[in-house]
Design an enzyme around this catalytic site. Structure first.
Site, short mmCIF file in Angstrom:
data_model
loop_
_atom_site.label_atom_id
_atom_site.label_comp_id
_atom_site.label_asym_id
_atom_site.label_seq_id
_atom_site.Cartn_x
_atom_site.Cartn_y
_atom_site.Cartn_z
N LYS A 161 0.98 -1.29 0.00
CA LYS A 161 0.09 -0.16 0.11
C LYS A 161 0.72 1.85 0.04
O LYS A 161 0.62 2.35 -0.96
CB LYS A 161 -0.70 0.05 1.23
CG LYS A 161 -1.75 1.52 1.66
CD LYS A 161 -3.04 1.33 -0.02
CE LYS A 161 -3.85 2.27 0.51
NZ LYS A 161 -4.41 2.95 1.64
N GLU A 172 0.41 14.00 5.13
CA GLU A 172 1.31 12.44 5.29
C GLU A 172 2.69 12.67 4.90
O GLU A 172 3.04 11.74 4.47
CB GLU A 172 0.58 11.19 5.44
CG GLU A 172 -0.78 11.30 6.57
CD GLU A 172 -1.40 10.44 5.82
OE1 GLU A 172 -1.21 9.21 4.66
OE2 GLU A 172 -2.16 10.13 6.85
N SER A 228 -4.91 11.67 -0.94
CA SER A 228 -5.53 12.63 -0.24
C SER A 228 -4.01 13.27 1.13
O SER A 228 -4.28 14.04 0.64
CB SER A 228 -5.90 11.70 1.36
OG SER A 228 -4.72 10.66 1.97
#
Length: 310
Positions: free
Chosen positions: A186, A269, A257
């Site tokens: 991921k 992030e 995001s």
């Protein structure tokens, strides 16, 4: 009826609050005071598959004190908020509480396990494009969530019930044979296409169809795979090919995001994705020039956003 606590009222948190509430779970959503105020006058609104509906029955709070132990926690805060959230959860978690972290990096499950015990935490890789469009409004772009989950230690007793609830809410759930491989896969996908998207300021429709940009995404994925292998996680060339196929399958307007947060001047992030690849690469003696470039190019904006406290 399962008691579900959704911690975090961003796009992912609102999405899971809505679909789990529709599926009959007893859902409590933890957000900011402004979210609680909004809930006094407006219901939770979910838009997906071209339809908008109101979801009643979701309780919205801004503190966890006094809540009963939840059966399932969907942890949907940002990566840098995980440790504080874990400390909050430690006060209300019961012996059978299962925590499902939704963060994109590889570190959140370990942080939670250190506070709560590995028997209460599942590793999770979640793929869903959920955009928060208001304090209590979310739009799911494309398909419902796909989750790959796996135990960090002993398998939680209620794993089957958790899986069944998520599936009843429309999610596709797969059990991972190696959760570390799942988490690094991921990270390879999201940090690479999101990083190049942030660098070029373009959505997937541009980065996947511009040969030079697509080649950068693929090189970035190979860097993550090399770092993972150096740390004992067996990511191979077939994992890179699979991630590239997923990247090219996204809708043309898709953005990560992190990319959206950076573009909007919000804390992102960046440090937990591209920054983590760079740090782990340095620790492991693996060069990561693409991720180092993405990290350095966005670091000043990231620091300004953190200072502003947005």
């Amino acid at each position: 009826m399962m008691k579900v606590l959704v911690h975090g009222a961003g796009g992912i948190g609102l999405y899971f609050s809505a679909v789990l509430g529709r599926a009959g779970a007893e859902v409590t959503l933890k957000g900011r005071p402004a979210t609680v105020s909004e809930a006094r006058t407006h219901p939770l609104e979910l838009t997906r598959h071209g339809r908008t509906e109101h979801v009643d029955g979701v309780t919205v709070v801004d503190v966890l004190d006094g809540l009963p132990a939840p059966d399932l926690v969907i942890l949907a805060v940002k990566s840098w908020q995980v440790d504080d959230a874990a400390a909050e959860l430690a006060k209300i978690a019961g012996p059978d509480t299962v925590v499902l972290p939704m963060q994109n990096g590889v570190d959140a499950p370990g942080i939670l396990a250190a506070r709560l015990g590995p028997e209460r935490v599942l590793g999770c890789a979640c793929v869903v494009i959920a955009k928060r469009t208001g304090p209590l409004a979310v739009t799911c772009v494309g398909a419902d969530a796909t989750l790959e989950i796996g135990a960090l230690g002993p398998e939680p007793r209620h794993l089957a019930a958790v899986t069944g609830l998520l599936e009843s809410a429309g999610a596709t759930v797969r059990h991972s044979a190696d959760i570390q491989v799942t988490l690094w896969k991921k990270l390879m996908l999201i940090a690479s296409y999101g990083g190049i998207g942030a660098l070029s300021r373009q959505p997937v429709g541009v980065t996947s169809r511009t040969p030079e940009l697509a080649a950068l995404v693929e090189r970035a994925m190979r860097e993550v795979a090399a770092v993972a292998r150096a740390r004992g996680v067996p990511l191979g060339e077939h994992h890179v090919a699979e991630a590239m196929r997923v990247f090219r399958s996204f809708a043309p307007g898709t953005t990560a995001s992190m990319q959206r947060d950076l573009a909007a001047g919000r804390p992102s992030e960046l440090d937990d994705q591209n920054g983590a690849v760079v740090r782990y690469g340095l620790e492991s003696g693996v060069d990561t020039p693409i991720h180092a470039c993405v990290y350095a190019a966005n670091l000043w904006s990231e620091r300004q956003a953190r200072k502003a406290g947005r």
